[in-house]
Design an enzyme around this catalytic site. Structure first.
Site, PDB file in Angstrom:
ATOM      1  N   GLU A 183       2.745  -1.914   0.255  1.00 27.09           N
ATOM      2  CA  GLU A 183       2.573  -1.800  -1.196  1.00 27.09           C
ATOM      3  C   GLU A 183       1.889  -0.488  -1.548  1.00 27.09           C
ATOM      4  OE1 GLU A 183       0.557  -2.269  -5.151  1.00 27.09           O
ATOM      5  OE2 GLU A 183      -0.297  -1.776  -3.213  1.00 27.09           O
TER       6      GLU A 183
ATOM      7  N   ASP B 135      -8.424  -5.434  -1.981  1.00 27.20           N
ATOM      8  CA  ASP B 135      -7.078  -5.000  -2.398  1.00 27.20           C
ATOM      9  C   ASP B 135      -6.210  -4.960  -1.157  1.00 27.20           C
ATOM     10  OD1 ASP B 135      -4.828  -3.762  -3.354  1.00 27.20           O
ATOM     11  OD2 ASP B 135      -5.802  -1.873  -3.859  1.00 27.20           O
TER      12      ASP B 135
HETATM   13 CO    CO Z   1      -4.312  -0.834  -3.938  1.00 22.11          CO
HETATM   14 ZN    ZN Z   2      -3.166  -3.839  -4.353  1.00 17.98          ZN
END
Ligand code: CO
Ligand code: ZN
Length: 330
Positions: free
Chosen positions: A192, A162
């Site tokens: 993010e 991720d």
């Molecule tokens: Co994440």
């Molecule tokens: Zn992510």
């Protein structure tokens, strides 16, 4: 692609400190894109001009940052207290190792008398210092999980899949993109994990006609997992909804049609939590029709996330197929 994924996940880049990841990606794509730039927040924006007319400006976003921790206090014995950068679960931390920017490694443990569910406030980092004066870590220093990439054959395990796996997919798309009517703008975003901040500013600057985010999603295929449709190995997940967005129905349908036409396995994603860069791109300026392609991932936001490698290569195929023809949203 496995080598590329390994390089990306083993790189160091918590939210706000993505420069090493950005340099790695820039070196990978500089020769295959028509132009690239870095904006004020640090987003890397790479443009491939259309090969033929009839398309639109399509923004593809994958985030470079990873979750981590930040030192908040060093006590007189040299133990470091810390806060989270993004969604860090205390249960995943004890006995783990973190690495600071200068390479210094620390181990995380918990106060011996602490009871009940672990909290970050009960935990500390030990970098082997004998005292506060001896401790090389200062308040405000960020660190990330330290964990090697493991290739299990069909499945890959690493920290920061991720969203470095999304970055690897976006790099491959920019490299392999051939016949397209679209101006494809690949944006490797920052921050993010702390609130979709890089996507917010980059979408404003790029002004896309249509956008896709490429990110990971949770699965329901582990023991006693919450009932969820997503699982490893069943293909890319085409997002319908998460907590932050409803995917544009025509963009979602177009992704489904593309997968069916090319014989690419796919699954539909409805996620009850979380969101992605797509949510902030969708509501930028006067609004952007936006979808999201997700890579199903087990053990999200732990130091050992797991993906299926065929899901990864099929995501590249799906996005390339999506970009091949003009898109009519009318
Ligand atoms: Co994440
Ligand atoms: Zn992510």
């Amino acid at each position: 692609m496995k080598d590329l994924i390994q390089k990306l996940v083993e790189s160091w880049g918590p939210s706000g400190y993505e420069d090493r990841v950005r340099e790695l990606i820039r070196a990978e794509i500089a020769d295959v894109v028509d132009e690239w730039r870095v904006d004020a927040l640090g987003n890397l924006i790479a443009v491939r001009k259309p090969i033929r007319p009839g398309g639109m400006r399509v923004m593809l976003a994958a985030h470079m940052d990873e979750i981590g921790v930040m030192a908040t206090y060093v006590d007189e014995k040299g133990f470091i207290r810390f806060t989270n950068i993004g969604g860090v679960y205390p249960l995943n931390l004890r006995g783990g190792r973190v690495q600071f920017r200068d390479g210094r490694v620390g181990v995380i443990n918990r106060e011996e008398k602490a009871e009940g569910d672990p909290t970050l406030a009960q935990m500390f980092i030990d970098v082997g210092a004998a005292s506060r004066e001896d401790c090389p870590v200062r308040v405000g220093d960020p660190a990330v999980f330290l964990r090697d990439f493991v290739d299990l054959g069909p499945r890959l395990v690493a920290k920061a899949l991720d969203d470095r796996v999304g970055c690897a997919i976006l790099i491959e798309v920019m490299k392999q993109l051939q016949d397209t009517p679209h101006e494809v703008v690949g944006v490797f975003t920052v921050q993010e994990e702390v609130g979709l901040r890089g996507a917010t500013t980059s979408a404003f600057g790029v002004e896309p006609d249509l956008a896709l985010a490429i990110d990971v999603t949770a699965t329901g295929d582990t023991p006693e997992a919450r009932k969820r449709p997503m699982k490893l190995g069943a293909g890319p997940a085409i997002k319908v909804k998460d907590r932050g967005m409803l995917a544009h129905p025509k963009v979602k349908d177009r992704l489904i049609e593309t997968a069916e036409r090319l014989g690419i396995p796919y699954q539909l994603e409805v996620l009850e939590l979380g969101s992605t860069d797509a949510a902030s791109i969708q509501t930028s300026r006067a609004g952007v029709p936006t979808g999201c392609v997700s890579i199903p991932t087990r053990y999200l936001h732990s130091p050992s996330e797991m993906v299926d490698y065929e899901d990864v290569t099929n995501t590249v195929r799906l996005i390339l197929g999506f970009l091949r023809e003009p898109i009519d949203l009318g």
